[in-house]
Design a protein around this motif. Structure first.
Motif, PDB file in Angstrom:
ATOM      1  N   VAL A  50       0.813  -1.327  -0.039  1.00  0.00           N
ATOM      2  CA  VAL A  50      -0.012   0.193  -0.123  1.00  0.00           C
ATOM      3  C   VAL A  50       0.625   1.251  -0.243  1.00  0.00           C
ATOM      4  O   VAL A  50       0.477   2.227  -0.807  1.00  0.00           O
ATOM      5  N   ALA A  51       1.759   0.875   0.449  1.00  0.00           N
ATOM      6  CA  ALA A  51       2.668   2.877   1.122  1.00  0.00           C
ATOM      7  C   ALA A  51       1.460   3.473   1.374  1.00  0.00           C
ATOM      8  O   ALA A  51       0.814   3.714   1.879  1.00  0.00           O
ATOM      9  N   GLY A  52       1.925   5.096   1.210  1.00  0.00           N
ATOM     10  CA  GLY A  52       1.528   6.279   1.728  1.00  0.00           C
ATOM     11  C   GLY A  52       1.072   6.570   2.865  1.00  0.00           C
ATOM     12  O   GLY A  52       2.600   6.137   3.311  1.00  0.00           O
ATOM     13  N   ASP A  53      -0.148   6.825   3.334  1.00  0.00           N
ATOM     14  CA  ASP A  53       0.073   6.727   4.743  1.00  0.00           C
ATOM     15  C   ASP A  53       0.252   5.730   5.385  1.00  0.00           C
ATOM     16  O   ASP A  53       0.432   5.393   6.623  1.00  0.00           O
ATOM     17  N   TYR A  54       0.050   4.728   4.532  1.00  0.00           N
ATOM     18  CA  TYR A  54       0.063   3.013   5.505  1.00  0.00           C
ATOM     19  C   TYR A  54       1.465   3.389   6.055  1.00  0.00           C
ATOM     20  O   TYR A  54       1.906   2.294   7.152  1.00  0.00           O
ATOM     21  N   VAL A  55       2.543   3.544   5.797  1.00  0.00           N
ATOM     22  CA  VAL A  55       3.908   3.062   6.349  1.00  0.00           C
ATOM     23  C   VAL A  55       4.198   3.929   7.748  1.00  0.00           C
ATOM     24  O   VAL A  55       4.116   2.573   8.351  1.00  0.00           O
ATOM     25  N   ALA A  56       3.779   4.695   8.059  1.00  0.00           N
ATOM     26  CA  ALA A  56       3.321   5.280   9.479  1.00  0.00           C
ATOM     27  C   ALA A  56       2.851   4.824   9.976  1.00  0.00           C
ATOM     28  O   ALA A  56       3.631   4.159  11.829  1.00  0.00           O
ATOM     29  N   LYS A  57       1.851   4.190  10.302  1.00  0.00           N
ATOM     30  CA  LYS A  57       0.897   3.065  10.745  1.00  0.00           C
ATOM     31  C   LYS A  57       1.300   2.014  10.594  1.00  0.00           C
ATOM     32  O   LYS A  57       1.552   1.328  11.646  1.00  0.00           O
ATOM     33  N   CYS A  88       2.624  -0.586  14.386  1.00  0.00           N
ATOM     34  CA  CYS A  88       2.474  -1.790  14.648  1.00  0.00           C
ATOM     35  C   CYS A  88       3.468  -3.371  14.140  1.00  0.00           C
ATOM     36  O   CYS A  88       3.350  -4.365  15.446  1.00  0.00           O
ATOM     37  N   LEU A  89       4.962  -2.395  14.770  1.00  0.00           N
ATOM     38  CA  LEU A  89       6.177  -3.757  14.869  1.00  0.00           C
ATOM     39  C   LEU A  89       6.138  -3.281  15.872  1.00  0.00           C
ATOM     40  O   LEU A  89       6.497  -2.832  16.575  1.00  0.00           O
ATOM     41  N   LYS A  90       6.603  -4.727  16.426  1.00  0.00           N
ATOM     42  CA  LYS A  90       7.522  -5.290  17.503  1.00  0.00           C
ATOM     43  C   LYS A  90       8.852  -4.664  17.625  1.00  0.00           C
ATOM     44  O   LYS A  90       9.363  -4.366  16.444  1.00  0.00           O
ATOM     45  N   PRO A  91       9.434  -4.830  18.531  1.00  0.00           N
ATOM     46  CA  PRO A  91      11.114  -4.346  19.009  1.00  0.00           C
ATOM     47  C   PRO A  91      11.647  -4.903  17.768  1.00  0.00           C
ATOM     48  O   PRO A  91      11.785  -5.848  17.797  1.00  0.00           O
ATOM     49  N   ARG A  92      13.091  -4.665  17.523  1.00  0.00           N
ATOM     50  CA  ARG A  92      13.366  -5.181  16.028  1.00  0.00           C
ATOM     51  C   ARG A  92      12.457  -5.963  14.882  1.00  0.00           C
ATOM     52  O   ARG A  92      12.991  -6.613  14.055  1.00  0.00           O
ATOM     53  N   GLY A  93      11.702  -5.147  14.328  1.00  0.00           N
ATOM     54  CA  GLY A  93      10.340  -5.710  13.684  1.00  0.00           C
ATOM     55  C   GLY A  93      10.879  -5.117  12.178  1.00  0.00           C
ATOM     56  O   GLY A  93      11.909  -4.332  11.630  1.00  0.00           O
ATOM     57  N   ARG A  94      10.792  -5.603  10.918  1.00  0.00           N
ATOM     58  CA  ARG A  94      10.916  -5.386   9.737  1.00  0.00           C
ATOM     59  C   ARG A  94      10.113  -5.019   8.475  1.00  0.00           C
ATOM     60  O   ARG A  94       8.870  -5.732   8.717  1.00  0.00           O
ATOM     61  N   LEU A  95       9.929  -4.081   8.355  1.00  0.00           N
ATOM     62  CA  LEU A  95       8.250  -3.102   7.415  1.00  0.00           C
ATOM     63  C   LEU A  95       8.842  -3.749   5.897  1.00  0.00           C
ATOM     64  O   LEU A  95      10.402  -2.810   5.715  1.00  0.00           O
ATOM     65  N   VAL A  96       8.853  -4.215   5.307  1.00  0.00           N
ATOM     66  CA  VAL A  96       9.227  -5.019   3.877  1.00  0.00           C
ATOM     67  C   VAL A  96       8.172  -4.094   3.058  1.00  0.00           C
ATOM     68  O   VAL A  96       7.128  -4.687   3.129  1.00  0.00           O
ATOM     69  N   GLN A  97       8.585  -3.573   2.030  1.00  0.00           N
ATOM     70  CA  GLN A  97       7.431  -2.452   1.072  1.00  0.00           C
ATOM     71  C   GLN A  97       7.455  -3.706  -0.407  1.00  0.00           C
ATOM     72  O   GLN A  97       8.702  -3.279  -0.832  1.00  0.00           O
ATOM     73  N   VAL A  98       6.664  -3.700  -1.188  1.00  0.00           N
ATOM     74  CA  VAL A  98       6.199  -4.437  -2.294  1.00  0.00           C
ATOM     75  C   VAL A  98       5.667  -3.614  -2.666  1.00  0.00           C
ATOM     76  O   VAL A  98       5.102  -4.351  -4.253  1.00  0.00           O
ATOM     77  N   GLU A 112       5.121  10.539   4.946  1.00  0.00           N
ATOM     78  CA  GLU A 112       5.718  11.304   6.457  1.00  0.00           C
ATOM     79  C   GLU A 112       5.606  10.290   7.883  1.00  0.00           C
ATOM     80  O   GLU A 112       4.464   9.737   8.317  1.00  0.00           O
ATOM     81  N   ILE A 113       6.771  10.028   8.320  1.00  0.00           N
ATOM     82  CA  ILE A 113       7.354   9.469   9.216  1.00  0.00           C
ATOM     83  C   ILE A 113       7.900   9.616   9.982  1.00  0.00           C
ATOM     84  O   ILE A 113       8.203  10.632  10.111  1.00  0.00           O
ATOM     85  N   ASP A 114       8.338   9.609  11.724  1.00  0.00           N
ATOM     86  CA  ASP A 114       8.591  10.190  12.499  1.00  0.00           C
ATOM     87  C   ASP A 114       9.514   9.228  12.938  1.00  0.00           C
ATOM     88  O   ASP A 114       9.517   8.218  13.850  1.00  0.00           O
ATOM     89  N   ALA A 149      13.823  -0.973  14.496  1.00  0.00           N
ATOM     90  CA  ALA A 149      13.179  -0.772  12.898  1.00  0.00           C
ATOM     91  C   ALA A 149      13.928  -1.451  11.863  1.00  0.00           C
ATOM     92  O   ALA A 149      14.699  -0.498  11.901  1.00  0.00           O
ATOM     93  N   ILE A 150      13.886  -2.813  11.407  1.00  0.00           N
ATOM     94  CA  ILE A 150      14.526  -2.185   9.709  1.00  0.00           C
ATOM     95  C   ILE A 150      13.349  -1.586   8.345  1.00  0.00           C
ATOM     96  O   ILE A 150      12.360  -2.876   8.687  1.00  0.00           O
ATOM     97  N   LEU A 151      13.561  -1.264   8.268  1.00  0.00           N
ATOM     98  CA  LEU A 151      12.407  -0.350   7.047  1.00  0.00           C
ATOM     99  C   LEU A 151      14.073  -1.044   5.908  1.00  0.00           C
ATOM    100  O   LEU A 151      14.273  -0.665   5.443  1.00  0.00           O
ATOM    101  N   THR A 152      12.638  -1.919   4.669  1.00  0.00           N
ATOM    102  CA  THR A 152      12.878  -2.840   3.571  1.00  0.00           C
ATOM    103  C   THR A 152      12.390  -3.328   2.682  1.00  0.00           C
ATOM    104  O   THR A 152      11.312  -2.846   2.708  1.00  0.00           O
ATOM    105  N   GLY A 153      12.745  -2.928   1.703  1.00  0.00           N
ATOM    106  CA  GLY A 153      11.606  -3.909   0.349  1.00  0.00           C
ATOM    107  C   GLY A 153      12.187  -3.891  -1.259  1.00  0.00           C
ATOM    108  O   GLY A 153      13.979  -3.754  -1.008  1.00  0.00           O
ATOM    109  N   SER A 154      12.377  -4.242  -1.888  1.00  0.00           N
ATOM    110  CA  SER A 154      12.892  -4.908  -3.328  1.00  0.00           C
ATOM    111  C   SER A 154      11.366  -5.041  -4.553  1.00  0.00           C
ATOM    112  O   SER A 154      10.600  -4.879  -4.571  1.00  0.00           O
TER     113      SER A 154
END
Length: 328
Positions: free
Chosen positions: A219-226, A230-240, A249-251, A260-265
């Motif tokens: 989805v991306a957009g405003d879902y990224v900050a949301k 939702c991530l646990k400590p050391r969680g991984r957000l993978v954007q596809v 826009e994120i904090d 947290a780790i933000l990645t994607g491919s």
């Protein structure tokens, strides 16, 4: 041969038409596949609109995954005589373009066998989602047994494969859909929790479930900050995917606090060698799960090749659950 072309800018699905073009050349180390079925995917819609141009050297024809029959093999002498395939074999493959056509040339290292017991239409629905989800959920996301994964758009091809592969590796699966009519369908795939985002936001429910170790997001957009919330400590957000746009826009403090780790491919820009490696991994790790029934193809609808415009319109409407396939 017959192939799909775009006229008048491709802004609508009605801008697709069938034309006659020359068969593709089959270079060294490639096979020519007589295409019986082709998967229809979101990147095809973006390419039709001029927003996702093919990489240099790729066919300008749309279509990223096919199933069909090997018509010709042009071996590379360095492989020797045992190449593992023969003319007449039924195969499916992720391709760099050219799938919406009667024939397509494919790097022989990118071939996958049609899983036992599946039709060619079902096989055509598998390469793009299998490689995308394995690469991002397992390799980039590092999902392990006992962890929790959150997947958005769980009724989509990517989403449904994420639900099934997540369960197959022993994870707890939290899924979001838009519309209560899709909840039971996603639960039947194995999701532990299904959230209807049309009825409210997903953040509180995910937090109440303990959060997510891995989030796979189309989805991306405003879902990224949301998602970060939702991530646990050391969680991984993978954007596809980027259904809601490619900016967010994120904090940043939240990322630092959670480590947290933000990645994607993307698959399409990867080198032929990297795609060959990933194909071999999927054949070894995912194909046995498909043949055992732990993962199954989910085909929403098969359209005749001449109705490619209707196929695009159906996918673009968001009314589907599962994959859309063309039959040649």
């Amino acid at each position: 041969m017959k192939a799909v072309a775009v006229r008048d800018g491709g802004k609508t699905a009605a801008d697709l038409c069938i034309i006659e073009v020359a068969r593709p050349e089959t270079g060294r180390g490639h096979v020519l596949i007589r295409v019986t079925h082709a998967g229809v995917n979101r990147p095809d819609i973006l390419q039709r609109r001029g927003l996702y141009p093919p990489p240099p050297g790729a066919s300008p024809i749309m279509g990223l995954e096919v199933a069909g029959v090997i018509e010709q093999i042009v071996p590379d002498p360095q492989w020797g005589d045992d190449i593992g395939w023969k003319v007449g074999d039924q195969v499916c493959a992720l391709v760099n373009g050219g799938g919406y056509a009667a024939y397509v040339s494919v790097d022989i290292r990118h071939l996958l066998p049609v899983p036992k017991g599946l039709s060619l239409a079902e096989a055509a629905s598998l390469p793009e989602v299998s490689l995308t989800v394995y690469a991002n959920l397992i390799e980039h996301g590092g999902l392990k047994a006992g962890e929790a994964v959150l997947v958005h758009g769980a009724n989509s091809g990517i989403g449904s494969m994420t639900v099934m592969l997540g369960k197959a590796v022993g994870a707890r699966v939290i899924a979001t859909v838009r519309g209560a009519e899709r909840i039971d369908w996603v639960r039947a795939l194995g999701a532990d929790v299904v959230i209807d985002t049309a009825a409210g936001d997903f953040i509180d429910t995910v937090k109440a479930e303990g959060g997510a170790d891995v989030i796979l997001d189309i989805v991306a957009g405003d879902y990224v900050a949301k998602n970060i919330l939702c991530l646990k400590p050391r969680g991984r957000l993978v954007q596809v995917g980027m259904a809601r746009g490619n900016t967010a826009e994120i904090d940043v403090t939240r990322i630092m606090q959670k480590q947290a780790i933000l990645t994607g491919s993307m698959l399409r820009p990867r080198s032929p060698e990297e795609k060959a490696r990933l194909t071999a991994e999927v054949r070894a790790k995912v194909w046995p799960l498909i043949e055992a029934g732990a993962i199954r193809p989910v085909v929403a609808k098969v359209f005749p090749f001449a109705e490619v415009g209707a196929a695009h319109a159906f996918l673009d409407s968001g009314a589907h659950s599962g994959k859309v396939v063309l039959e040649l």
